[in-house]
Write a protein that holds these residues in place. Structure first.
Motif, PDB file in Angstrom:
ATOM      1  N   LYS A 243     -17.108 -68.864   7.132  1.00  0.00           N
ATOM      2  CA  LYS A 243     -16.472 -68.263   8.289  1.00  0.00           C
ATOM      3  C   LYS A 243     -15.237 -69.101   8.613  1.00  0.00           C
ATOM      4  CE  LYS A 243     -17.300 -67.201  13.190  1.00  0.00           C
ATOM      5  NZ  LYS A 243     -18.297 -67.331  14.299  1.00  0.00           N
ATOM      6  N   VAL A 244     -14.073 -68.470   8.590  1.00  0.00           N
ATOM      7  CA  VAL A 244     -12.812 -69.153   8.875  1.00  0.00           C
ATOM      8  C   VAL A 244     -12.357 -68.719  10.262  1.00  0.00           C
ATOM      9  CG1 VAL A 244     -10.489 -69.646   8.069  1.00  0.00           C
ATOM     10  CG2 VAL A 244     -12.267 -69.040   6.411  1.00  0.00           C
ATOM     11  N   GLU A 245     -12.328 -69.647  11.187  1.00  0.00           N
ATOM     12  CA  GLU A 245     -11.952 -69.322  12.560  1.00  0.00           C
ATOM     13  C   GLU A 245     -10.463 -69.561  12.780  1.00  0.00           C
ATOM     14  OE1 GLU A 245     -14.415 -71.522  15.216  1.00  0.00           O
ATOM     15  OE2 GLU A 245     -16.273 -70.527  14.581  1.00  0.00           O
ATOM     16  N   THR A 246      -9.831 -68.622  13.479  1.00  0.00           N
ATOM     17  CA  THR A 246      -8.413 -68.718  13.822  1.00  0.00           C
ATOM     18  C   THR A 246      -8.247 -68.296  15.279  1.00  0.00           C
ATOM     19  OG1 THR A 246      -7.556 -66.466  13.472  1.00  0.00           O
ATOM     20  CG2 THR A 246      -8.028 -67.760  11.497  1.00  0.00           C
ATOM     21  N   PRO A 247      -7.094 -68.508  15.891  1.00  0.00           N
ATOM     22  CA  PRO A 247      -6.873 -68.036  17.266  1.00  0.00           C
ATOM     23  C   PRO A 247      -6.902 -66.517  17.387  1.00  0.00           C
ATOM     24  CG  PRO A 247      -5.245 -69.696  16.659  1.00  0.00           C
ATOM     25  CD  PRO A 247      -5.959 -69.315  15.406  1.00  0.00           C
ATOM     26  N   ARG A 248      -6.811 -65.817  16.283  1.00  0.00           N
ATOM     27  CA  ARG A 248      -6.777 -64.354  16.280  1.00  0.00           C
ATOM     28  C   ARG A 248      -8.103 -63.739  15.833  1.00  0.00           C
ATOM     29  NH1 ARG A 248      -2.693 -63.009  12.194  1.00  0.00           N
ATOM     30  NH2 ARG A 248      -2.880 -60.877  12.986  1.00  0.00           N
ATOM     31  N   GLY A 249      -9.127 -64.568  15.730  1.00  0.00           N
ATOM     32  CA  GLY A 249     -10.413 -64.073  15.275  1.00  0.00           C
ATOM     33  C   GLY A 249     -10.872 -64.805  14.027  1.00  0.00           C
ATOM     34  N   ALA A 250     -11.976 -64.365  13.467  1.00  0.00           N
ATOM     35  CA  ALA A 250     -12.584 -65.038  12.315  1.00  0.00           C
ATOM     36  C   ALA A 250     -12.622 -64.110  11.101  1.00  0.00           C
ATOM     37  CB  ALA A 250     -13.989 -65.500  12.661  1.00  0.00           C
ATOM     38  N   ILE A 251     -12.575 -64.722   9.931  1.00  0.00           N
ATOM     39  CA  ILE A 251     -12.699 -63.995   8.667  1.00  0.00           C
ATOM     40  C   ILE A 251     -13.891 -64.570   7.903  1.00  0.00           C
ATOM     41  CG2 ILE A 251     -11.565 -63.293   6.523  1.00  0.00           C
ATOM     42  CD1 ILE A 251      -8.904 -63.978   7.738  1.00  0.00           C
ATOM     43  N   ARG A 252     -14.727 -63.695   7.370  1.00  0.00           N
ATOM     44  CA  ARG A 252     -15.790 -64.126   6.464  1.00  0.00           C
ATOM     45  C   ARG A 252     -15.232 -64.094   5.040  1.00  0.00           C
ATOM     46  NH1 ARG A 252     -19.570 -60.256   6.365  1.00  0.00           N
ATOM     47  NH2 ARG A 252     -18.317 -58.837   7.629  1.00  0.00           N
ATOM     48  N   ALA A 253     -15.282 -65.246   4.376  1.00  0.00           N
ATOM     49  CA  ALA A 253     -14.670 -65.378   3.049  1.00  0.00           C
ATOM     50  C   ALA A 253     -15.707 -65.770   2.013  1.00  0.00           C
ATOM     51  CB  ALA A 253     -13.569 -66.431   3.090  1.00  0.00           C
TER      52      ALA A 253
END
Length: 462
Positions: A243-253
């Motif tokens: 799970k990659v967290e960013t200020p714009r939400g998260a992406i499952r990679a």
């Protein structure tokens, strides 16, 4: 140094000094290919410099799809877009140390890979029509310290004895007279030239090259998301992916690639004190009025006790043709530049280093410099952040104990002769390629392992 290495690595600054290469940011500088982040991706690449771009290109070219790239600031705005424009290996300067520590075969493999990287970058630019002022020409190291000159001659002979007839050991030695007459150094200025070493190298706008590769990747399906820093990584439950967290939400990679160089520890804390940031300072200067109108015959490094400066001249037909880009001078700062370690602040420059860089060219070129350009010597000054490891080598491969977390980072300020081939090697590893085939050309000591992660950073080795 322990205190500097322990400074927590921060995210890239929002207001960096403007790089000479980015006076006109490219049209994709702030690109977000999709308005919102995708929920998931097969591969997330963190970092859009030459490493991230090269990893993406190799993955996409071998059939990968659903690749997302996250960049904390504008595209290619880190070290790649802020360097000195050199593609220069100088392998002889590290050959003796590598030979002593790792053996002749490994020292030769490193030298061959560095030259192959220089050639591959320029060949790729030609093949794909990337307009980046790619210029292949010789370079010369102007050596001012007598003891260093003696050591350099020994190193060149050692390389040529170990690699007879090999292009990677093709060096030419020059007398002080050569340096005065052919390379315009050592008359009427700093005359203490002991000798020089010339060899194959080149120059380019690494920013334009990196942007060019990113555009090729976009055509192959890359989803580029700029101004989107990766804040945290978290393993997904069930043992697969991240799970990659960013200020714009998260992406499952499914897989994550750390193409983050000096900023790696901010994303994955295990690298704190292992990949240590170091701020470099660079200037672009208008040439003196006596400088050769047809341009200098080579790119340059000026090697003196404790350090060196590095320099290219902008080629004919380029914007600001004839400008001289020079960086370095770390050793001339207080405590040999200790205060530049551990910082990710490229919103400022080191005033002491900049003063040295601003004053040094008339000393190096002496009477051949002449009066300054009427518009002034300095066109631009900026800084950039490099990443250094304890043993002086990059970290390439799958992070030990962390399935599907991959890295190619920490290039010792030497990225333009390491990044491209390291990215190629990383993708081969990610795709389960034949390790024996890879080991034919890729130095095994670049591969990441537990032992290397336990080393203590003492300062740069390159």
């Amino acid at each position: 140094m322990d205190k500097r290495a322990a400074i927590p690595v921060a995210l890239p600054r929002e207001n960096p000094t403007q790089s000479y290469w980015q006076l006109e940011p490219d049209e994709i500088a702030d690109l977000r290919l999709t308005n919102s982040l995708p929920d998931k991706a097969d591969v997330v690449i963190i970092g859009s410099g030459i490493t991230g771009a090269a990893v993406a290109f190799n993955l996409l070219s071998s059939g990968a799809r659903d690749v997302v790239m996250l960049e904390a600031r504008q595209a290619c705005s880190g070290a790649t877009g802020r360097n000195g424009g050199h593609t220069k290996a100088a392998s002889y300067r590290s050959f003796l140390a590598h030979q002593k520590e790792y053996g002749t075969a490994m020292a030769a493999k490193i030298a061959r890979m560095e030259l192959a990287n220089v050639r591959a970058v320029h060949a790729f630019a030609r093949e794909h029509g990337i307009e980046c002022d790619s210029t292949q020409l010789d370079t010369v190291d102007v050596v001012y310290e007598a003891a260093q000159w003696e050591l350099d001659q020994i190193a060149v002979k050692a390389m040529q004895d170990a690699m007879p007839g090999d292009d990677a050991s093709n060096y030419k030695l020059h007398s002080p007279e050569d340096m005065r007459n052919k390379f315009f150094c050592g008359r009427g200025g700093d005359e203490g030239v002991s000798g020089g070493v010339s060899y194959e190298a080149g120059s380019l706008s690494a920013y334009k090259f990196g942007i060019g590769v990113l555009k090729l990747c976009l055509a192959k399906g890359l989803n580029l998301q700029t101004n989107t820093p990766a804040l945290n990584l978290e393993k997904l439950e069930g043992g697969g992916g991240w799970k990659v967290e960013t200020p714009r939400g998260a992406i499952r990679a499914g897989k994550v690639v750390l193409a983050t160089n000096a900023y790696t520890a901010r994303v994955w804390n295990r690298f704190q004190g292992v990949i240590v940031p170091l701020r470099g300072n660079v200037t672009a200067q208008r040439p003196g009025l006596n400088m050769p109108k047809d341009g200098l015959p080579a790119t340059y490094s000026f090697v003196y006790e404790g350090g060196y400066d590095y320099m290219i001249q902008r080629p004919k037909g380029s914007k600001f043709e004839g400008d001289i880009v020079i960086g370095g001078a770390l050793a001339k700062a207080p405590e040999e530049g200790l205060g530049e370690y551990g910082t990710t602040d490229d919103s400022a420059v080191n005033d002491v280093i900049m003063k040295c860089l601003n004053e040094t060219l008339p000393k190096y070129f002496g009477d051949n410099w002449g009066a300054d350009d009427p518009e002034g010597r300095i066109r631009k000054a900026w800084s950039g952040i490099m990443g250094f490891s304890p043993d002086g080598f990059p970290f390439v491969g799958e992070v030990p104990g962390e399935k599907d977390l991959w890295i190619s980072s920490s290039f010792q300020g030497h990225g333009m002769v390491l990044c491209w081939m390291c990215a190629r090697a990383l993708v081969a590893m990610m795709e389960g390629g034949d390790e024996k085939e890879l080991d034919v050309w890729f130095p095994e000591i670049f591969k990441i392992n537990e032992e290397r992660l336990k080393l203590t950073f003492k300062g740069r080795l390159s």
